[in-house]
Motif scaffolding. Structure first.
Motif: not given
Length: 367
Positions: A338-367
């Motif tokens: 909601m209203s993302p352009a009104a927040t300062p994060v909107w202008h930081r589209n230079d942010l990058t994601e990488r594989e990193i440890d430690p982290d939280y990761a999704p898992q396949e459903r067990p059901y």
């Protein structure tokens, strides 16, 4: 800098990287590091894995939050409380620990960031899995007239029903906890009603909104992700912070494939829904989010609005940069719905994601 020793397996290399990181960041001595790494390497060669100390586990869980690319609320990463439940062996012991987590995290509404770690994945298997996406989550029931409750929970609800659970069929039935150990038959455990804090929504100005009967639970405790620390995978490690208001008001209750409450709110406000040009969705969305924040605060439950959360994230980034650390971030998840352009994060589209440890990761459903 701490010098490494000769290592063999992939796990030994991952363990060494984490142990080195832990000992450097906590400013322990090189001698302590070398002694600990020798212990870890010997344990890996003997058993195929190694055991974190409680201090290493706590550090790893906190840093995993600090590294979490999708989380805007990381300013408070070091406040995470970690409960070590690795000794829990039975489904009943695990369920009891989960209830303790709920009670501790809820804290009468003053939400405490909390993680509970159970025994990690072992080479011989017998992983512990929690079926629930969140420890507290509403059921979803298919009916001839559509879904009653949360459409995101339909498959899990039906899987739990096959185990013998029966809900009341309302919009807000709390699902039971489901715990599975290895290939054993999963067991379900009801959550006592008094353990679940819920907030009924009222609007600060529109009295009629309360008549819609909208509500949500107080604490979002993610429970189906894995915690990865130095090559060790904790397949059951539920954790929580507190809600950002838009998670409820602009997603859970507003999304067309979730509770889809915007049309009802628009009709309550007598808005014209015949065309998008009236911006009825935007106006309804604003009032719903106002009700969410107002109601949580009125009931003394921790919550943050998306503008404040974005400002807090910018403070987090500044602190990390001052510490010489790169911020792991996925921009598309950090901008609020909601209203993302009104927040300062909107202008930081230079942010990058990488594989990193430690982290939280999704898992396949067990059901």
């Amino acid at each position: 800098m701490i010098n490494a020793i000769n290592l063999n397996s992939k796990l030994e290399i991952q363990a060494e990287a984490f142990i080195r990181f832990y000992y450097e960041e906590t400013k322990k001595s090189a001698q302590q590091y070398k002694e600990r790494l020798s212990e870890v390497a010997a344990e890996i060669r003997e058993t195929g894995t190694y055991t974190h100390t409680k201090q290493e586990l706590t550090f790893g869980a906190k840093v995993a939050w600090r590294n979490s690319a999708k989380c805007i609320g990381r300013l408070f990463w070091d406040s995470l409380e970690v409960f070590d439940e690795r000794s829990a062996k039975t489904e009943e012991e695990i369920a009891a620990a989960l209830l303790r987590h709920i009670e501790h995290a809820t804290n009468g509404g003053r939400i405490r960031p909390t993680l509970t770690a159970f025994a990690p994945q072992k080479p011989e298997g017998s992983d512990i899995r929690i079926w629930n996406h969140q420890l507290i989550r509403y059921a979803g029931y298919r009916t001839p007239d559509g879904v009653v409750g949360d459409p995101a929970s339909v498959e899990l609800t039906e899987a739990i029903q096959r185990l013998g659970w029966t809900g009341q069929g309302t919009k807000y039935d709390v699902l039971p906890l489901v715990v599975q150990i290895g290939s054993r038959k999963p067991k379900w455990f009801p959550i006592p009603g008094e353990a679940v804090m819920e907030v009924k929504f009222e609007h600060p100005d529109i009295e009629e909104l309360a008549g819609l009967g909208l509500q949500w639970y107080a604490v979002p405790i993610l429970s189906d992700m894995a915690l990865n620390v130095g090559g060790v995978r904790y397949t059951a490690a539920p954790f929580n912070g507190w809600y950002m208001g838009t998670e409820i008001g602009a997603r859970n209750l507003a999304d067309a494939d979730r509770y889809d409450e915007l049309p009802a709110i628009a009709d309550l406000l007598d808005l014209d829904r015949s065309t998008n040009t009236t911006l009825w969705k935007d106006r309804a969305l604003l009032e719903l989010n106002s009700a969410v924040i107002h109601s949580f605060k009125t009931n003394g439950v921790s919550i943050v609005d998306h503008h404040t959360a974005a400002e807090q994230f910018m403070r987090f980034m500044k602190r990390e940069q001052e510490q010489g650390r790169d911020v792991n971030a996925r921009w598309s998840w950090l901008i609020p719905p909601m209203s993302p352009a009104a927040t300062p994060v909107w202008h930081r589209n230079d942010l990058t994601e990488r594989e990193i440890d430690p982290d939280y990761a999704p898992q396949e459903r067990p059901y």
